[in-house]
Motif scaffolding. Structure first.
Motif, PDB file in Angstrom:
ATOM      1  N   GLY A  94       0.891  -1.408   0.063  1.00 25.43           N
ATOM      2  CA  GLY A  94       0.076  -0.019  -0.036  1.00 25.43           C
ATOM      3  C   GLY A  94       0.849   1.298  -0.108  1.00 25.43           C
ATOM      4  N   LEU A  95       2.214   1.156  -0.321  1.00 23.59           N
ATOM      5  CA  LEU A  95       2.869   2.310  -0.518  1.00 23.59           C
ATOM      6  C   LEU A  95       2.330   3.233  -1.668  1.00 23.59           C
ATOM      7  N   GLN A  96       2.752   4.514  -1.500  1.00 23.75           N
ATOM      8  CA  GLN A  96       2.300   5.260  -2.727  1.00 23.75           C
ATOM      9  C   GLN A  96       3.633   6.302  -3.003  1.00 23.75           C
ATOM     10  N   ARG A  97       4.767   5.704  -2.779  1.00 22.47           N
ATOM     11  CA  ARG A  97       6.252   6.148  -3.198  1.00 22.47           C
ATOM     12  C   ARG A  97       7.279   5.165  -2.841  1.00 22.47           C
ATOM     13  N   VAL A  98       8.194   5.055  -3.585  1.00 23.64           N
ATOM     14  CA  VAL A  98       9.316   4.355  -3.538  1.00 23.64           C
ATOM     15  C   VAL A  98      10.503   4.955  -4.036  1.00 23.64           C
ATOM     16  N   ASP A  99      11.482   5.023  -3.242  1.00 19.29           N
ATOM     17  CA  ASP A  99      12.679   5.870  -3.394  1.00 19.29           C
ATOM     18  C   ASP A  99      13.980   4.909  -3.509  1.00 19.29           C
ATOM     19  N   ILE A 100      15.059   5.447  -4.232  1.00 17.27           N
ATOM     20  CA  ILE A 100      16.231   4.627  -4.018  1.00 17.27           C
ATOM     21  C   ILE A 100      17.418   5.788  -3.774  1.00 17.27           C
ATOM     22  N   LYS A 101      18.212   5.406  -3.166  1.00 11.20           N
ATOM     23  CA  LYS A 101      19.346   6.266  -3.118  1.00 11.20           C
ATOM     24  C   LYS A 101      20.847   5.667  -3.502  1.00 11.20           C
ATOM     25  N   CYS A 102      21.345   6.607  -4.293  1.00 11.97           N
ATOM     26  CA  CYS A 102      22.660   6.154  -4.888  1.00 11.97           C
ATOM     27  C   CYS A 102      23.299   7.155  -5.075  1.00 11.97           C
ATOM     28  N   ARG A 103      24.571   7.106  -5.134  1.00 12.03           N
ATOM     29  CA  ARG A 103      25.516   8.287  -5.648  1.00 12.03           C
ATOM     30  C   ARG A 103      25.107   8.675  -6.686  1.00 12.03           C
ATOM     31  N   ASN A 104      25.374  10.133  -6.869  1.00  9.70           N
ATOM     32  CA  ASN A 104      25.175  10.953  -8.266  1.00  9.70           C
ATOM     33  C   ASN A 104      26.031  10.380  -9.253  1.00  9.70           C
ATOM     34  N   THR A 105      27.289   9.773  -8.948  1.00 12.02           N
ATOM     35  CA  THR A 105      28.093   9.404  -9.976  1.00 12.02           C
ATOM     36  C   THR A 105      27.622   7.732 -10.413  1.00 12.02           C
ATOM     37  N   ASN A 106      26.783   7.359  -9.903  1.00 10.13           N
ATOM     38  CA  ASN A 106      26.550   5.966 -10.129  1.00 10.13           C
ATOM     39  C   ASN A 106      25.463   5.694 -11.018  1.00 10.13           C
ATOM     40  N   SER A 107      26.082   5.884 -12.520  1.00 13.25           N
ATOM     41  CA  SER A 107      25.043   6.060 -13.605  1.00 13.25           C
ATOM     42  C   SER A 107      24.234   4.654 -13.917  1.00 13.25           C
ATOM     43  N   LYS A 108      24.727   3.705 -13.376  1.00 14.04           N
ATOM     44  CA  LYS A 108      23.886   2.534 -13.638  1.00 14.04           C
ATOM     45  C   LYS A 108      22.846   2.536 -12.619  1.00 14.04           C
ATOM     46  N   SER A 109      22.878   2.703 -11.438  1.00 13.74           N
ATOM     47  CA  SER A 109      21.887   2.730 -10.660  1.00 13.74           C
ATOM     48  C   SER A 109      20.833   3.542 -11.131  1.00 13.74           C
ATOM     49  N   LYS A 110      21.383   4.842 -11.387  1.00 18.81           N
ATOM     50  CA  LYS A 110      20.353   6.026 -11.924  1.00 18.81           C
ATOM     51  C   LYS A 110      19.706   5.376 -13.097  1.00 18.81           C
ATOM     52  N   ALA A 111      20.223   4.422 -14.081  1.00 16.92           N
ATOM     53  CA  ALA A 111      19.672   4.099 -15.132  1.00 16.92           C
ATOM     54  C   ALA A 111      18.362   3.229 -14.875  1.00 16.92           C
ATOM     55  N   VAL A 112      18.579   2.194 -13.903  1.00 15.95           N
ATOM     56  CA  VAL A 112      17.609   1.360 -13.339  1.00 15.95           C
ATOM     57  C   VAL A 112      16.403   2.395 -13.205  1.00 15.95           C
TER      58      VAL A 112
END
Length: 92
Positions: A50-68
């Protein structure tokens, strides 16, 4: 032998927000494994928890995680809209 991990590491039921964290061995990166599991886990967060938002935290330089996250964001937004309107899941 553990080659990766993904999970919901923080859940605030009052605010209906969750935080997903993940990692995968370098030799397995770029195969879409995390992206696939991320989609399934986000679907679970919205439909079952029942969540309404899901976040991830990653380093700004982590382009692979940001791409996911970027790859899944539009699908997640559409899923939220559909769940709120009673329509079926589109992540499968």
């Amino acid at each position: 032998m553990m080659v990766g991990r993904i999970g919901i590491y923080v859940i605030d039921y009052e605010k209906k927000v969750g935080e997903i964290g993940y990692w995968i061995a370098e030799k397995l990166q770029g195969r879409g494994i995390i992206t696939h599991i991320y989609r399934v886990l986000v679907d679970f967060c919205f439909k079952d928890l029942g969540l309404q938002r899901v976040d991830i935290k990653c380093r700004n330089t982590n382009s692979k995680s940001k791409a996911v996250h970027k790859d899944c964001t539009l699908r997640i937004m559409v899923l939220c809209l559909r769940l709120n309107s009673g329509m079926n899941n589109i992540l499968n």
